[in-house]
Motif scaffolding. Structure first.
Motif, short mmCIF file in Angstrom:
data_model
loop_
_atom_site.label_atom_id
_atom_site.label_comp_id
_atom_site.label_asym_id
_atom_site.label_seq_id
_atom_site.Cartn_x
_atom_site.Cartn_y
_atom_site.Cartn_z
N GLN A 1 0.92 -1.17 -0.01
CA GLN A 1 0.01 -0.03 -0.04
C GLN A 1 0.71 1.28 -0.09
OE1 GLN A 1 -3.17 0.22 3.14
NE2 GLN A 1 -3.91 2.03 2.30
N ALA A 2 0.36 2.05 -0.64
CA ALA A 2 1.53 3.35 -0.86
C ALA A 2 1.36 4.24 0.57
CB ALA A 2 0.64 4.67 -1.70
N ALA A 3 2.68 4.50 0.87
CA ALA A 3 2.95 4.68 2.34
C ALA A 3 2.02 6.22 2.64
CB ALA A 3 4.34 5.24 2.56
N GLU A 4 1.81 6.93 1.70
CA GLU A 4 1.02 8.17 1.98
C GLU A 4 -0.32 8.13 2.70
OE1 GLU A 4 0.55 11.23 -0.80
OE2 GLU A 4 2.35 10.46 -1.99
N PHE A 5 -0.84 6.58 2.56
CA PHE A 5 -2.19 6.41 2.92
C PHE A 5 -2.02 5.44 4.27
CE2 PHE A 5 -2.83 7.08 -1.42
CZ PHE A 5 -3.73 7.80 -1.48
N ILE A 6 -1.04 5.22 5.06
CA ILE A 6 -0.85 4.46 5.95
C ILE A 6 -1.47 5.17 7.39
CG2 ILE A 6 0.82 3.14 7.45
CD1 ILE A 6 0.03 1.82 4.58
N ASP A 7 -2.24 4.46 7.83
CA ASP A 7 -2.80 5.09 9.30
C ASP A 7 -2.79 3.90 10.21
OD1 ASP A 7 -5.02 3.75 8.50
OD2 ASP A 7 -6.12 5.53 8.18
N ASP A 8 -3.31 4.13 11.56
CA ASP A 8 -3.40 2.92 12.51
C ASP A 8 -4.14 1.81 11.83
OD1 ASP A 8 -5.75 4.62 12.57
OD2 ASP A 8 -5.55 4.12 14.74
N ALA A 9 -5.28 1.88 10.95
CA ALA A 9 -6.27 1.00 10.74
C ALA A 9 -5.31 0.19 9.46
CB ALA A 9 -7.48 1.67 9.96
N ALA A 10 -4.58 0.97 8.55
CA ALA A 10 -3.97 0.22 7.73
C ALA A 10 -2.95 -0.79 8.14
CB ALA A 10 -3.59 1.22 6.51
N SER B 1 2.69 -0.61 18.77
CA SER B 1 1.33 -0.57 18.39
C SER B 1 1.09 -0.12 16.92
CB SER B 1 0.61 0.73 19.15
OG SER B 1 1.02 1.82 19.04
N ALA B 2 0.07 -0.42 16.45
CA ALA B 2 -0.23 -0.05 14.87
C ALA B 2 -0.04 1.37 14.90
CB ALA B 2 -1.74 -0.42 14.63
N ALA B 3 -0.88 2.29 15.73
CA ALA B 3 -0.72 3.84 15.67
C ALA B 3 0.75 4.18 15.88
CB ALA B 3 -1.47 4.30 16.89
N ASP B 4 1.65 3.52 16.69
CA ASP B 4 2.86 4.20 16.90
C ASP B 4 3.77 3.91 15.42
OD1 ASP B 4 2.58 4.99 19.07
OD2 ASP B 4 3.75 3.43 20.11
N ARG B 5 3.51 2.56 14.74
CA ARG B 5 4.22 2.25 13.50
C ARG B 5 3.52 3.04 12.50
NH1 ARG B 5 4.34 -4.27 13.16
NH2 ARG B 5 2.71 -4.23 14.34
N ALA B 6 2.38 3.16 12.56
CA ALA B 6 1.86 4.26 11.40
C ALA B 6 2.61 5.62 11.45
CB ALA B 6 0.38 4.24 11.51
N ARG B 7 2.72 6.09 12.81
CA ARG B 7 3.31 7.46 13.05
C ARG B 7 4.66 7.29 12.50
NH1 ARG B 7 3.94 12.99 13.53
NH2 ARG B 7 5.83 13.21 15.19
N THR B 8 5.53 6.21 12.78
CA THR B 8 7.12 6.27 12.18
C THR B 8 7.05 6.29 10.68
OG1 THR B 8 7.58 4.90 14.10
CG2 THR B 8 8.97 4.76 11.96
N VAL B 9 5.88 5.42 9.84
CA VAL B 9 5.77 5.49 8.49
C VAL B 9 5.65 7.10 8.22
CG1 VAL B 9 4.43 4.73 6.51
CG2 VAL B 9 5.04 2.99 8.41
N GLN B 10 4.62 7.66 8.82
CA GLN B 10 4.36 9.02 8.16
C GLN B 10 5.59 10.17 8.31
OE1 GLN B 10 1.79 9.98 6.35
NE2 GLN B 10 1.22 7.77 6.49
N VAL B 11 6.42 9.73 9.69
CA VAL B 11 7.65 10.52 9.75
C VAL B 11 8.56 10.34 8.60
CG1 VAL B 11 9.42 11.18 11.10
CG2 VAL B 11 7.04 11.04 12.42
N ALA B 12 8.51 9.04 8.11
CA ALA B 12 9.88 8.69 7.53
C ALA B 12 9.53 9.37 6.08
CB ALA B 12 10.01 7.32 7.64
N VAL B 13 8.22 9.36 5.54
CA VAL B 13 7.86 9.71 4.28
C VAL B 13 7.56 11.13 4.12
CG1 VAL B 13 7.26 7.34 3.66
CG2 VAL B 13 5.36 8.89 4.49
N ASP B 14 7.56 11.69 5.16
CA ASP B 14 7.33 13.29 5.17
C ASP B 14 8.54 13.97 4.54
OD1 ASP B 14 6.94 15.98 5.65
OD2 ASP B 14 6.30 15.59 7.75
#
Length: 368
Positions: A35-44, A99-112
């Motif tokens: 899945q494209a990283a831009e759309f990754i949230d805790d649910a994804a 947690s899913a929320a924490d890992r999603a946060r890491t993804v969003q920081v990495a692709v920002d």
């Protein structure tokens, strides 16, 4: 297995949906959820962890890895072919990190695009994978394909991916992957088809010049190819007329100091093809192609080989060289290959309209 087209995968990613991506040839390949990283949230992220169940990784371009100051997982001079980088965590805004929320946060920081090395810490709970420049045209891997698909969807060239496991915890294949995709309403496509799509619309090398060269094994036609991504020149040494309908003797390699200049041999096992032996075999048969790929050997790689008293014991990086070498072979009219190599899996090779008809290992002549 009937696969969806690359355009269908690209459109799904553009809409923020995951897709299933298969390497290898049809039912024999492993499957990854992408899945494209831009759309990754805790649910994804939770969907990846619960449904795919394999290691959750983040595919990033080499340029992005450099910008974030990411380090390779191993310092071995030959250990970087899979592209694993040291695991990461967002420096701020998380608790345990798992947690899913924490890992999603890491993804969003990495692709920002605004993030830099100071915004991440290591080790962490997200595992970056470095895609080679040129994507699947350089290596037919999941990381390269994931970044290519995201880019072609008009998004940042970064994607979350995880291996899909079956009920026994093994890599899912064939009907199991198809059932997974149907159960979740996801398109399923192959890396080979993506390669073919890119061949039709893009290219990473171009034939730049041709020469005749006299060698101790006779005359060869030399074709030079400019690599736009690395700004280097690769060479194809050709003997005879290439017939696309007939299997052609082929060798693809980068020149290595110990193997090709010092004629180093493995301390154990069978001897191997090198530059001299490959030219001799092609000359003896009167037809074939030797592709020499530009490679800057590191001091560590040379010293590592010398410390072991030999060159590599097996093909060093078949997937890393596959894309560029395959483009050159395709341009030369090769379609069926009698590949001078140990038998190894060459995934997604059909995307270049190539097939391996036979592996031709080196057999040393018997001493009198």
């Amino acid at each position: 297995m009937t696969l969806d087209s690359p355009l269908q995968l690209i459109e799904a990613l553009r809409q923020g949906r995951p897709v299933v991506l298969i390497d290898g040839e049809e039912e024999g390949g492993d499957g990854m959820l992408v899945q494209a990283a831009e759309f990754i949230d805790d649910a994804a992220l939770n969907f990846f962890a619960v449904e795919a169940r394999g290691l959750v990784c983040l595919a990033l371009t080499e340029e992005r890895c450099v910008a974030l100051g990411l380090r390779r997982m191993t310092d071995s001079p030959r250990g970087d072919s899979l592209g694993f980088m040291v695991s990461i965590e967002a420096a701020e805004g998380i608790s345990t990190g798992i947690s899913a929320a924490d890992r999603a946060r890491t993804v969003q920081v990495a692709v920002d695009p605004a993030s830099g090395p100071g915004d991440l810490v290591s080790p962490g709970h997200i595992f970056p994978l470095r895609a080679l420049p040129g994507g699947v045209m350089s290596r037919g891997g999941h990381a390269e394909a994931a970044c290519d698909l995201a880019r072609l969807a008009g998004l940042q060239p970064a994607a979350l991916l995880a291996g899909i496991l079956d009920e026994e915890g093994e890599n899912a294949r064939g009907d199991t992957l198809r059932a997974f995709a149907l159960r979740h309403g996801l398109p399923i496509g192959g890396i080979a088809e993506l390669i073919h799509h890119r061949i039709l619309h893009e290219g990473t090398i171009a034939r730049s010049a041709e020469y005749r060269i006299a060698t101790r094994h006779g005359s060869f036609q030399v074709c030079a190819y400019h690599d736009a991504f690395k700004d280097v020149v690769h060479l194809a040494l050709v003997r005879g007329e290439i017939d696309p309908a007939q299997p052609v003797l082929v060798r693809v390699q980068a020149v290595e100091t110990v193997r090709d200049l010092l004629a180093g041999e493995p301390p154990r096992g069978a001897q191997q093809w090198n530059l001299e032996r490959s030219l001799a075999r092609i000359a003896a048969e009167g037809c074939g192609v030797l592709v020499l790929l530009a490679q800057q050997e590191s001091a560590g790689a040379i010293l590592d080989q010398l410390s072991r008293g030999t060159g590599p014991q097996a093909p060093t990086f078949p997937q890393r060289t596959l894309g560029v070498g395959a483009q050159i072979l395709r341009d030369q009219g090769v379609r069926k290959m009698r590949l001078m190599s140990f038998p190894v899996p060459y995934k997604a090779v059909s995307g270049f309209e190539l097939e391996v008809s036979e592996f031709v290992p080196f057999i040393a002549p018997q001493e009198a």
